[in-house]
Design an enzyme around this catalytic site. Structure first.
Site, mmCIF file in Angstrom:
data_model
loop_
_atom_site.group_PDB
_atom_site.id
_atom_site.type_symbol
_atom_site.label_atom_id
_atom_site.label_comp_id
_atom_site.label_asym_id
_atom_site.label_seq_id
_atom_site.Cartn_x
_atom_site.Cartn_y
_atom_site.Cartn_z
ATOM 1 N N VAL A 1 0.879 -1.187 0.000
ATOM 2 C CA VAL A 1 0.000 0.000 0.000
ATOM 3 C C VAL A 1 0.911 1.231 0.000
ATOM 4 C CG1 VAL A 1 -1.749 1.299 1.257
ATOM 5 C CG2 VAL A 1 -1.855 -1.198 1.236
ATOM 6 N N HIS B 1 3.442 4.208 6.041
ATOM 7 C CA HIS B 1 2.861 3.662 7.273
ATOM 8 C C HIS B 1 3.889 2.818 7.995
ATOM 9 C CE1 HIS B 1 2.104 0.782 4.021
ATOM 10 N NE2 HIS B 1 2.257 -0.152 4.931
ATOM 11 N N HIS C 1 4.208 -0.476 10.698
ATOM 12 C CA HIS C 1 3.555 -1.619 11.335
ATOM 13 C C HIS C 1 4.031 -1.723 12.779
ATOM 14 C CE1 HIS C 1 2.383 -3.589 7.429
ATOM 15 N NE2 HIS C 1 3.379 -2.834 6.993
HETATM 16 P P1 5GP Z 1 2.679 -2.830 3.336
HETATM 17 O O1 5GP Z 1 2.768 -4.138 2.614
HETATM 18 O O2 5GP Z 1 2.370 -1.744 2.333
HETATM 19 O O3 5GP Z 1 3.815 -2.503 4.232
HETATM 20 O O4 5GP Z 1 1.469 -2.962 4.332
HETATM 21 C C1 5GP Z 1 0.148 -2.761 3.994
HETATM 22 C C2 5GP Z 1 -0.661 -3.371 5.099
HETATM 23 O O5 5GP Z 1 -1.993 -2.923 4.957
HETATM 24 C C3 5GP Z 1 -0.695 -4.896 5.079
HETATM 25 O O6 5GP Z 1 -0.211 -5.406 6.303
HETATM 26 C C4 5GP Z 1 -2.161 -5.234 4.841
HETATM 27 O O7 5GP Z 1 -2.569 -6.348 5.585
HETATM 28 C C5 5GP Z 1 -2.873 -3.974 5.257
HETATM 29 N N1 5GP Z 1 -4.079 -3.666 4.527
HETATM 30 C C6 5GP Z 1 -4.322 -3.861 3.216
HETATM 31 N N2 5GP Z 1 -5.554 -3.398 2.889
HETATM 32 C C7 5GP Z 1 -6.077 -2.905 4.029
HETATM 33 C C8 5GP Z 1 -7.336 -2.295 4.331
HETATM 34 O O8 5GP Z 1 -8.212 -2.114 3.498
HETATM 35 N N3 5GP Z 1 -7.540 -1.902 5.626
HETATM 36 C C9 5GP Z 1 -6.591 -2.089 6.598
HETATM 37 N N4 5GP Z 1 -6.904 -1.669 7.821
HETATM 38 N N5 5GP Z 1 -5.410 -2.688 6.354
HETATM 39 C C10 5GP Z 1 -5.149 -3.072 5.076
#
Ligand code: 5GP
Length: 142
Positions: free
Chosen positions: A100, A104, A106
């Protein structure tokens, strides 16, 4: 060359209130809500309101307020879930695992001897997210 920020990414929509989330914290600069595919119980995402794809294109002024809230949320999830430790993760661009494209962080409660579940693995039941969000909000005092 890195792609431009997409104003229709899923976290931009959550920040605008166009799609729901289990929010646990909000101030002028930062929002925190539950990850829908948690890598462990209480997995929370801390998201600055300022738009950037990730850490690489963010204005450095974003990081002070963001990491102040990362610490608050880390303390709160540890207390709320009675965790032994907390993992903090942050991904930049597809090669790193980012899925995404709005910056952000985690924040994941950890328990001795229990490994993380896969990144973006399975969707959690909404009632579990609601319950954990309630515990984290209580620990944040909000
Ligand atoms: P990334 O891979 O970009 O570091 O993390 C994106 C995070 O967003 C993932 O851990 C995924 O589970 C979470 N995520 C994806 N779509 C959504 C959503 O619609 N709502 C929420 N609350 N989390 C999401």
């Amino acid at each position: 060359m890195t792609a431009a920020y997409d104003t229709d990414n899923i976290f931009a929509k959550i920040l605008r209130g166009e799609i729901p989330s289990h929010r646990v914290y909000e101030d002028d600069a930062v929002v925190a809500f539950m990850d829908v595919m948690p890598q462990g119980p209480g997995h929370t995402l801390v998201v600055p309101k300022a738009p950037s794809r990730n850490l690489l294109d963010a204005n450095p002024s974003t990081f002070g307020p963001l990491f102040t809230v990362v610490q608050k949320v880390a303390l709160a999830v540890k207390k709320a879930l009675n965790a032994d430790g907390v993992t903090v993760l942050q991904f930049n661009e597809p090669a790193s695992g980012q899925t995404v494209y709005h910056l952000h962080v985690h924040v994941i409660p950890r328990f001795d001897g229990i490994p993380l579940k896969p990144h973006t693995g399975a969707m959690e039941k909404p009632e579990v997210l609601t319950e954990n969000a309630g515990k984290i909000r209580a620990a944040l005092g909000s």
